[in-house]
Design an enzyme around this catalytic site. Sequence first.
Site, PDB file in Angstrom:
ATOM      1  N   CYS A   1       0.750  -1.014   0.248  1.00 39.78           N
ATOM      2  CA  CYS A   1      -0.077   0.349  -0.176  1.00 39.78           C
ATOM      3  C   CYS A   1       0.432   1.333   0.012  1.00 39.78           C
ATOM      4  O   CYS A   1       1.339   1.822   0.939  1.00 39.78           O
ATOM      5  CB  CYS A   1      -1.030   0.549   1.328  1.00 39.78           C
ATOM      6  SG  CYS A   1      -2.150   1.669   1.094  1.00 39.78           S
TER       7      CYS A   1
ATOM      8  N   CYS B   1      -0.197   4.441   2.515  1.00 42.98           N
ATOM      9  CA  CYS B   1      -0.223   3.537   3.743  1.00 42.98           C
ATOM     10  C   CYS B   1       1.632   4.367   4.439  1.00 42.98           C
ATOM     11  O   CYS B   1       1.336   4.861   5.118  1.00 42.98           O
ATOM     12  CB  CYS B   1      -0.887   2.251   3.825  1.00 42.98           C
ATOM     13  SG  CYS B   1      -2.257   1.606   2.914  1.00 42.98           S
ATOM     14  N   ASP B   2       2.215   3.619   3.370  1.00 41.56           N
ATOM     15  CA  ASP B   2       2.907   3.359   3.349  1.00 41.56           C
ATOM     16  C   ASP B   2       3.999   4.332   3.053  1.00 41.56           C
ATOM     17  O   ASP B   2       5.452   4.572   3.230  1.00 41.56           O
ATOM     18  CB  ASP B   2       4.130   2.227   3.358  1.00 41.56           C
ATOM     19  CG  ASP B   2       3.419   0.830   4.441  1.00 41.56           C
ATOM     20  OD1 ASP B   2       2.616   1.475   5.563  1.00 41.56           O
ATOM     21  OD2 ASP B   2       3.109   0.141   3.912  1.00 41.56           O
TER      22      ASP B   2
END
Length: 302
Positions: free
Chosen positions: A129, A132-133
């Site tokens: 992701c 997200c990261d």
Amino acid sequence: MYDIIVIGAGPAGMTAALYAKRAGKDVLLMEKEYPGGQIVNSPLVENYPALPGVSGADFAENLQKQVTELGVPFEYTEACSLEKKDDVFVINGEEKLSAKAIVLATGVFHRGLNLPREEELVGMGISYCAVCDGAFYRGRDAIVIGGGDTALQDAVYLSGLCRTVYLIHRREAFRASAVLVEKARQRENIVFKTPCVPKEYVTNAYGITGIVLENTKDGTQETLEADGIFLAVGLSPQNEFARSLVALTPEGYLEADENGFTSVPGLFAAGDCRAKKVRQLTTAVGDGAAAATAACDYLDQI
Ligand code: NAP
């Protein structure tokens, strides 16, 4: 006993719940992780009609709010098996839930490359992701693997954060939309590596430091140094729990028509979990509306 239980709270499932609730049915939304499904990983949804530039997370949050405000309850639990007894569906899991009709909207989950140590390196440099990261790799180098819409979208997103983004794809041609490929080609810090296949992850005690690649055209190998690797090599369905009841394709997708009808009366399918060609946000919500309408018609006739 509910009228309809919708399994999966992605865009297809939440849309199905919205339609069924508005049709006056008693509906439950069941979700094993978090509402929104895969779309929450999408930094920017550019092809949803009349909502250009909405983020996947905002889209999911708005839809969840809309469904919640209508009074649809969410149950955060996993369906482990599904049975039908005397026209009643029973979902077995941590608790037993029953309904007269079911909409399966279970979506898909990320596939890996199955290279050695992959599982243990998730969170130590490997991610599925970018939204997200990605921030962990600000100003550093990252690798994206894949040639579909997700990979190209991730590469473009990460190019705004990272120093260099290497995009590794096993073919010269991309299956991603031409618009996304062109956007990526215009970013100076995206380096295309094609046709190349990943051979092994390079690590130190803290996690990923790079990857070994092989160029499939000339057989040469090289090691790319990077701090993060984003895998975007496709998605797989998650319908095994329903296999004993309903027909699945060899890949595990639900056999259902465009109105959501499966081989089992009262059991409907919507969204990415259904065998079909186009898996987009637009088709997911369309499927949700169609399956809920079919489920309501079914309930009105039994
Ligand atoms: P996808 O379209 O299935 O693409 C997966 C990519 O990974 C392909 O390019 C494939 O290569 C490559 N791949 C698969 N296995 C591999 C392996 N073992 N080693 C190396 N490469 C491998 O998956 P996706 O990009 O996640 O998209 C899934 C669905 O969501 C699609 O329908 C897509 O259109 C949709 N989506 C849409 C948007 C958008 O509209 N903005 C954004 C994200 C996703 P090959 O091409 O050679 O098979």
